[in-house]
Design a protein around this motif. Structure first.
Motif, PDB file in Angstrom:
ATOM      1  N   SER A  38     -16.786   8.399 -42.322  1.00  0.00           N
ATOM      2  CA  SER A  38     -16.633   8.216 -44.046  1.00  0.00           C
ATOM      3  C   SER A  38     -17.446   9.222 -44.304  1.00  0.00           C
ATOM      4  O   SER A  38     -17.451   9.772 -45.808  1.00  0.00           O
ATOM      5  N   CYS A  39     -18.418   9.981 -43.792  1.00  0.00           N
ATOM      6  CA  CYS A  39     -18.539  11.281 -44.907  1.00  0.00           C
ATOM      7  C   CYS A  39     -17.774  11.946 -45.163  1.00  0.00           C
ATOM      8  O   CYS A  39     -17.979  12.720 -46.377  1.00  0.00           O
ATOM      9  N   ALA A  40     -16.747  12.631 -44.094  1.00  0.00           N
ATOM     10  CA  ALA A  40     -15.414  13.117 -44.092  1.00  0.00           C
ATOM     11  C   ALA A  40     -15.015  12.718 -45.320  1.00  0.00           C
ATOM     12  O   ALA A  40     -14.345  13.057 -46.475  1.00  0.00           O
ATOM     13  N   ASN A  41     -14.713  11.293 -45.604  1.00  0.00           N
ATOM     14  CA  ASN A  41     -14.151  10.498 -46.930  1.00  0.00           C
ATOM     15  C   ASN A  41     -14.460  10.675 -47.481  1.00  0.00           C
ATOM     16  O   ASN A  41     -13.665  11.393 -49.158  1.00  0.00           O
ATOM     17  N   ALA A  42     -15.646  11.032 -47.649  1.00  0.00           N
ATOM     18  CA  ALA A  42     -16.841  10.947 -49.163  1.00  0.00           C
ATOM     19  C   ALA A  42     -16.283  12.529 -49.559  1.00  0.00           C
ATOM     20  O   ALA A  42     -16.052  12.533 -50.698  1.00  0.00           O
ATOM     21  N   VAL A  43     -16.369  12.984 -48.884  1.00  0.00           N
ATOM     22  CA  VAL A  43     -16.547  14.233 -48.890  1.00  0.00           C
ATOM     23  C   VAL A  43     -15.093  14.917 -49.997  1.00  0.00           C
ATOM     24  O   VAL A  43     -14.385  15.051 -50.662  1.00  0.00           O
ATOM     25  N   ALA A  47     -13.627  16.089 -54.001  1.00  0.00           N
ATOM     26  CA  ALA A  47     -13.229  17.475 -53.884  1.00  0.00           C
ATOM     27  C   ALA A  47     -11.425  17.166 -55.137  1.00  0.00           C
ATOM     28  O   ALA A  47     -11.008  17.763 -55.749  1.00  0.00           O
ATOM     29  N   ILE A  48     -11.475  15.837 -54.626  1.00  0.00           N
ATOM     30  CA  ILE A  48      -9.561  14.535 -55.003  1.00  0.00           C
ATOM     31  C   ILE A  48     -10.107  15.196 -56.247  1.00  0.00           C
ATOM     32  O   ILE A  48      -9.202  15.206 -57.170  1.00  0.00           O
ATOM     33  N   GLY A  55     -16.917  19.168 -56.505  1.00  0.00           N
ATOM     34  CA  GLY A  55     -17.165  18.497 -54.764  1.00  0.00           C
ATOM     35  C   GLY A  55     -18.392  18.008 -54.335  1.00  0.00           C
ATOM     36  O   GLY A  55     -18.887  17.386 -53.954  1.00  0.00           O
ATOM     37  N   ARG A  56     -18.518  19.751 -53.564  1.00  0.00           N
ATOM     38  CA  ARG A  56     -19.187  19.949 -52.653  1.00  0.00           C
ATOM     39  C   ARG A  56     -20.614  19.488 -53.233  1.00  0.00           C
ATOM     40  O   ARG A  56     -21.813  19.404 -52.940  1.00  0.00           O
ATOM     41  N   ALA A  57     -20.820  20.071 -55.233  1.00  0.00           N
ATOM     42  CA  ALA A  57     -22.033  19.804 -55.679  1.00  0.00           C
ATOM     43  C   ALA A  57     -22.584  18.924 -55.560  1.00  0.00           C
ATOM     44  O   ALA A  57     -23.614  18.371 -55.653  1.00  0.00           O
ATOM     45  N   LEU A 128     -32.104  13.697 -59.619  1.00  0.00           N
ATOM     46  CA  LEU A 128     -31.173  14.072 -58.491  1.00  0.00           C
ATOM     47  C   LEU A 128     -29.725  12.999 -59.139  1.00  0.00           C
ATOM     48  O   LEU A 128     -28.855  13.365 -59.290  1.00  0.00           O
ATOM     49  N   ALA A 129     -30.319  11.871 -59.678  1.00  0.00           N
ATOM     50  CA  ALA A 129     -29.708  10.393 -59.462  1.00  0.00           C
ATOM     51  C   ALA A 129     -28.889  10.773 -60.726  1.00  0.00           C
ATOM     52  O   ALA A 129     -27.724  10.279 -61.397  1.00  0.00           O
ATOM     53  N   GLU A 130     -29.656  11.856 -62.440  1.00  0.00           N
ATOM     54  CA  GLU A 130     -28.749  12.320 -62.795  1.00  0.00           C
ATOM     55  C   GLU A 130     -27.278  12.963 -63.008  1.00  0.00           C
ATOM     56  O   GLU A 130     -26.487  12.929 -63.332  1.00  0.00           O
ATOM     57  N   GLU A 131     -27.651  14.564 -61.625  1.00  0.00           N
ATOM     58  CA  GLU A 131     -26.923  14.760 -61.501  1.00  0.00           C
ATOM     59  C   GLU A 131     -25.562  13.911 -60.569  1.00  0.00           C
ATOM     60  O   GLU A 131     -23.935  14.047 -60.673  1.00  0.00           O
TER      61      GLU A 131
END
Length: 137
Positions: A38-43, A47-48, A55-57, A128-131
């Motif tokens: 699921s982490c990989a799906n989020a990444v 990215a898309i 996306g990484r940020a 962090l929530a803002e970012e």
């Protein structure tokens, strides 16, 4: 997943009642807390949607938020499963915190952060929530 994260909990709402940013915040919180797949799906999703570097940020921001919530939370951060349409109490604080951050409503984000973590950690969490909210927007 940290020991201070738990699954299930009291239902206080439904994902379908949230704004798109709020629902996205909860869904990615759940994905990032579940398993490697699921982490990989989020990444991949970030990215898309944002490009690989942006996306990484965004994922890095989420990755910094969760330990903060787990280690300095006011209580155990209970969340529902990724397929669940219910909304837990902690998720119900997390979602509007992200949305407020996305809209630049820093005082509101700070107020919601103070419900999630100890007061001395709420400035870091609201930042962090803002970012993360801006990335979701």
């Amino acid at each position: 997943m940290s020991a201070k994260f738990s699954c299930g909990g009291t239902v206080v709402g439904r994902l379908s009642d949230l704004t798109p940013i709020e629902a996205g915040a909860v869904l990615y919180l759940r994905l990032w807390s579940q398993c490697a797949k699921s982490c990989a799906n989020a990444v991949r999703d970030f990215a898309i949607a944002l490009s690989t570097s942006r996306g990484r940020a965004a994922i890095s921001t989420l990755d910094h938020m969760l330990p903060l919530c787990a280690q300095h939370g006011r209580r155990t951060f209970v969340q529902h499963g990724t397929e669940c349409g219910c909304l837990g109490a902690e998720e119900n604080c997390f979602a509007p915190m992200i949305a407020a951050g996305a809209e630049g409503e820093r005082e509101d984000a700070m107020t919601m952060a103070s419900l999630v973590v100890r007061l001395d950690y709420s400035p870091a969490l609201s930042s962090l929530a803002e970012e993360f909210g801006i990335a979701l927007r």
